[in-house]
Every structure is written in C-alpha cells, then in structure tokens.
Write a protein that holds these residues in place. Structure first.
Motif, PDB file in Angstrom:
ATOM      1  N   ILE A 148       1.089  -0.272 -10.831  1.00  0.00           N
ATOM      2  CA  ILE A 148       0.533  -1.274  -9.910  1.00  0.00           C
ATOM      3  C   ILE A 148       1.438  -1.455  -8.704  1.00  0.00           C
ATOM      4  CG2 ILE A 148       1.625  -3.206 -11.161  1.00  0.00           C
ATOM      5  CD1 ILE A 148      -1.101  -4.722 -10.603  1.00  0.00           C
ATOM      6  N   CYS A 149       0.836  -1.901  -7.606  1.00  0.00           N
ATOM      7  CA  CYS A 149       1.569  -2.078  -6.343  1.00  0.00           C
ATOM      8  C   CYS A 149       1.189  -3.414  -5.724  1.00  0.00           C
ATOM      9  CB  CYS A 149       1.183  -0.956  -5.393  1.00  0.00           C
ATOM     10  SG  CYS A 149       1.730  -1.185  -3.703  1.00  0.00           S
ATOM     11  N   ASP A 150       2.168  -4.035  -5.040  1.00  0.00           N
ATOM     12  CA  ASP A 150       1.887  -5.350  -4.454  1.00  0.00           C
ATOM     13  C   ASP A 150       1.449  -5.290  -2.985  1.00  0.00           C
ATOM     14  OD1 ASP A 150       4.197  -4.727  -3.115  1.00  0.00           O
ATOM     15  OD2 ASP A 150       5.327  -6.471  -3.802  1.00  0.00           O
ATOM     16  N   LEU A 186      -5.039   6.403  -2.449  1.00  0.00           N
ATOM     17  CA  LEU A 186      -3.914   6.689  -3.339  1.00  0.00           C
ATOM     18  C   LEU A 186      -2.963   5.514  -3.178  1.00  0.00           C
ATOM     19  CD1 LEU A 186      -3.382  10.323  -1.998  1.00  0.00           C
ATOM     20  CD2 LEU A 186      -4.842   9.619  -3.925  1.00  0.00           C
ATOM     21  N   ASN A 187      -1.897   5.452  -3.963  1.00  0.00           N
ATOM     22  CA  ASN A 187      -0.948   4.358  -3.767  1.00  0.00           C
ATOM     23  C   ASN A 187      -0.286   4.492  -2.388  1.00  0.00           C
ATOM     24  OD1 ASN A 187       2.342   3.539  -4.537  1.00  0.00           O
ATOM     25  ND2 ASN A 187       0.709   2.035  -4.527  1.00  0.00           N
ATOM     26  N   HIS A 188      -0.141   3.384  -1.691  1.00  0.00           N
ATOM     27  CA  HIS A 188       0.413   3.337  -0.330  1.00  0.00           C
ATOM     28  C   HIS A 188      -0.386   4.259   0.596  1.00  0.00           C
ATOM     29  CE1 HIS A 188       4.676   1.712  -1.570  1.00  0.00           C
ATOM     30  NE2 HIS A 188       3.681   0.901  -1.923  1.00  0.00           N
ATOM     31  N   PHE A 189      -1.705   4.335   0.372  1.00  0.00           N
ATOM     32  CA  PHE A 189      -2.521   5.308   1.108  1.00  0.00           C
ATOM     33  C   PHE A 189      -4.005   4.984   0.890  1.00  0.00           C
ATOM     34  CE2 PHE A 189      -3.946   9.513   2.414  1.00  0.00           C
ATOM     35  CZ  PHE A 189      -2.895  10.073   3.127  1.00  0.00           C
TER      36      PHE A 189
HETATM   37 MN    MN Z   1       4.008  -0.604  -3.475  1.00  0.00          MN
END
Ligand code: MN
Ligand code: NAD
Ligand code: G6P
Length: 440
Positions: free
Chosen positions: A168-170, A198-201
C-alpha cells in the motif's frame, strides 16, 4: 472485542513515533494488546523505542510493549506485521539520488535508476520479513509500505505468491485529501474514486461525492491553474513537495480527462526535474536535516526527561489508512481502498501478471479488486514500459543478471540512452556491494 498484537518492522523508522500516536488515537476501532518493534539496527531502534515506551506507559499502560532485533521474539504471536524498512537507510538513499544526477539523470527515492537501486536492496529485506512472519505467525497479515512498493510487490508476486502481504502507498491518500479540500469537503472519506495505474504511476478517472455527484469539474478547474495546491493553505509543506504538488498542473495537461498522480512528473518532465535539482543537496539531505533530526532529538528528549511532554512528535494522521486496512481484515469491514495487487483482468487491456494500483474491497479474506476496464493508449503505453522496468529489476535480482538490470535502467523513461544507463549502473554496483546480489 478482540485485541490485536502488532509488530512494526523498521522500528527505528522516522515514521514509527507518528504511527504509534496514530494507533493510540484509533484504539477504539483497532484495539491492541501488544506492540513490538523489530529492526536490524539495535541502536537506532532503541532511541525511538525508549521514547515510544514512555508514551505508551502514559497513554495505554495495558498494551504490552517490547523492542528487539531477534526475529523469533518479534514475529511470534502477532496478528499484523506493519512493515516500513529502508534497507541501507538514508546514506544509501542519498547515493541513489546523487549518482544518477552525476550523469544528468534525475535522482529520486522510488523513480528512475535511484528507485531501481533501492529496489535491488529492498527485495531481500522484505522477503526476509515475509519468511519470519510465515515461520512464527503463519496466520498474520503483512501490511507493507516499504519502498519501492512497486518493485517489492512484484518480487512478492513472483517469489511469495501465496503470502498474506498487502502492499500500500499513501500518495493517493495525500492527493485525495487535497482534492477533497479543493471540492469543499471535510475529508477524502466523503469521496468515492476510480483510479488505475502502477504504484507512483497512476490516474484518477472518477471522483464523486457519496451521493454520486461528479467532483471532477471543480477539481479539474483548480488543478489546471494551481496543480494540487489548495487556495487555503493547510499544514506547512516543504518547498520541494510544494513544487511537486504545483507541477501536477503540467502533468494533468497531458490528459485533461483524468487526474494524475504527482509522481508522474518524474517520467513526463525529467528534464525539468534535473534542472531543478541540486546534485550536491538532494531530498535525502533535506530529510536527514529535518525529519530524521527532529524525530530523533524529540525521542532523546522524551527519554531523558522520562515524560512525553518533553519532546514534540507529530501524529501521522494520514497513516490512519493502515488502521483502515487492518480493521478491514480484522473485522471484515469491506472498505474500499487503493491497493497494489495482481492485475488479473481488472485493467482489461493490460498484462494480467502486472502489479497494479486499483480500488479493492477489503474484507477478512483480503482484497477483491474492482474492474477498471479498458485504458487509453497513452496510459497503456507508459504503464507497459514502466511495468517492464519493474519486472526486469526483479528478474535481475533473482537471476543475478547484470544484463537485465542494464536493460531495466535503459528502459526507464527517465534515462536517455543505454550508454548513460550503463555508466549509472556501474557506479551503483560499486556502492551497493553490501546490499545487492553479485551480478554476473
Ligand atoms: Mn508511496
Ligand atoms: P528510516 O531509515 O528512518 O527507517 C527504516 C528503518 O528500517 C531503519 O531503522 C533501519 O534500520 C530499518 N531496516 C533497514 N533494513 C532492515 C531490515 N532488513 N530488517 C529490519 N529493519 C531494517 O526510513 P523512513 O524514512 O522512516 O522510511 C521507512 C520506509 O517507509 C521507507 O521504505 C519509505 O520509503 C517507506 N514509506 C513508504 C510510504 C508509502 O507510501 N508506501 C510512505 C512513507 C514511507
Ligand atoms: C510519499 C510516498 C512515499 C514516499 C514518501 C517520500 O509519502 O507515497 O512512498 O516514501 O512520499 O517522502 P520523503 O519526505 O521521505 O521524501
């Protein structure tokens, strides 16, 4: 009500005290019987742990607390592993950022060659945590936000496909809080979104209030002028982050029908990022001079005075998504959250074996991803290139392959040529000897 036992892996993290304060604030919905800290740097962890012990004794003496570098003690009898390790710590982040800049390429914690270098360090560290969890508490869940989350998630998909790990990402949460503010809502929880990437994307395709009213027109109008910087300033934000939120205006212009994740700035405007970087003073230096210094001196002050009022630590309210996720699993809340999961058909015209960031309904069996449908050529092309980078990094790590890592760095949209990629790679190998597998 059941009470839970949690181990925080990366107990010495700058984020640990904020997370402890956040957990204390959320005890009613997520009751705790034990908190343990685990780290492989005893000295660093102890500074944070001693202060947290004082805070816990003052505010919730019924919660058992211990800190350790012994995996068995740490991972036995836990329900959740909250993982935020940084393999190599800040001195290695500094190298990740400065080495590419020496070659005219942007230096970033999770994007481009720096993110790839960090990925090569993180994979082994996070896999080790998964193994400890499976050995000592096989029923536990790991909530992982150790970076680079995209590469770590791909590594666990490949090497630990059945592990109970949620990545997970904030960043989307931070951006959604700003969207809520722009739309005049009290909280992002008053919004429902569709998002893919995608994560950070990634990109938002829909932002509505809970009645189903479209909030995108008002958000779009604001972002077109100010990026994600709200008119009324909230908490103070450092200049470098403010620039990123402002730059979202230019990122948005590439596809005005969606709203972008701020991290796309590194892929779409790498020349701008390089021109605005100081190769001798990067984000790692800023964090060491501010967050790390402040958190560690506050903890030392609390410990020497023996009371929490002696040092100022900030609650990490944004991190309450970690409690949302834990309670979704613990109490089957069926909360809708963005998670990094195998695509598996959710984005119909995209690699089913890619790790994508999409909305999921989370309950006691884990996440059920929602279908995001067909995506446009622009996003599909960008994502295909970036997911290939992430997969090549994981293959390079598994096969100890110099060639695959060179291909990965070459393929990153942040790098201009294979020549530059090779020069960066050779410098990165030199400084990562203690952390990377030896490449053949
Ligand atoms: Mn993050
Ligand atoms: P930090 O360096 O302050 O803390 C990390 C801790 O991990 C250190 O105490 C270090 O000793 C420990 N560590 C390193 N390798 C380890 C290993 N193999 N086993 C056990 N412990 C180990 O870093 P920080 O700035 O507080 O960030 C922590 C992590 O959280 C980073 O990976 C960061 O990128 C990540 N993070 C992610 C998000 C997200 O959106 N996913 C948000 C914030 C932070
Ligand atoms: C956001 C991202 C994280 C990243 C962090 C970096 O929160 O989602 O993945 O680690 O920013 O922040 P920093 O202050 O360490 O540069």
């Amino acid at each position: 009500m059941k009470k839970f036992s949690v181990v925080i892996a990366g107990g010495g993290s700058t984020f640990t005290p904020g997370i402890i304060l956040m957990l204390l604030e959320n005890l009613k919905r997520f009751p705790l019987r034990a908190i343990k800290f685990y780290d492989n740097d005893a000295e660093r962890q102890e500074i944070i742990a001693k202060a947290c012990e004082i805070i816990l004794t003052e505010k919730a003496p019924e919660i058992e607390f211990c800190y350790t570098t012994d995996p068995k003690t740490a991972f036995t009898d836990v329900d959740f592993v909250m993982a935020h390790i940084r393999v190599g710590k800040y001195p290695m982040r500094e190298k990740d950022e400065k080495i590419p800049l020496r070659h005219g390429v942007l230096g970033q914690e999770t994007c481009g060659p720096g993110g790839i270098a960090y990925g090569m360090r993180s994979i082994g560290g996070v896999l080790e945590l998964v193994e400890y969890m499976e050995k000592y508490s096989p029923n536990a869940w790991m909530l992982n936000y150790s970076n680079p989350a995209a590469i770590v998630a791909e590594a666990t998909r490949r090497l630990k496909p059945n592990a109970k790990i949620l990545n997970i990402c904030d960043m989307p949460i931070g951006i959604e809080s700003r969207m809520a503010q722009i739309a005049g809502l009290k909280s992002r929880k008053e919004m429902r979104v569709r998002y893919y990437g995608l994560n950070h994307f990634g990109w938002w395709t829909q932002v509505e209030d809970l009645q189903g009213n479209d909030l995108l027109p008002v958000i779009r109008k604001h972002v077109a002028e100010h990026g994600y910087i709200p008119k009324v300033a909230g908490e103070p934000v450092e200049a470098s982050w403010n620039d990123t939120f402002g730059k979202a205006k230019d990122v948005w212009a590439l596809d005005p029908s969606t709203m972008p994740n701020t991290y796309l700035k590194y892929y779409l405007f790498p020349d701008y990022v390089v021109a605005h970087s100081d190769p001798h003073h990067t984000r790692a230096n800023e964090v060491m001079e501010h967050r790390e210094k402040n958190v560690f001196s506050a903890c030392r002050a609390i410990t020497s005075a023996g009371k929490s009022s002696a040092g100022h630590l900030e609650i990490d309210e944004h991190a309450s998504y970690i409690v949302d996720l834990a309670t979704a699993i613990a109490f089957n809340t069926q909360e809708r959250m963005l998670l990094i999961v195998p695509n598996n058909g959710s984005i119909i015209n995209f690699d089913p074996e890619a790790m994508v960031e999409i909305p999921c309904i989370v309950g006691s069996h884990g996440p059920e991803p929602l279908v995001m449908g067909k995506i446009p050529l622009f996003q599909k092309g960008m994502m295909s290139q970036q997911v290939a980078v992430e997969k090549l990094v994981v293959e390079a790590w598994i096969e100890k392959s110099y060639l695959k890592l060179w291909q990965a760095i070459t393929m990153s949209k942040t790098v201009p040529s294979a020549t530059v990629a090779k020069a960066i790679l050779d410098d990165l190998i030199e400084v990562n000897k203690d952390y990377w597998p030896e490449l053949k």
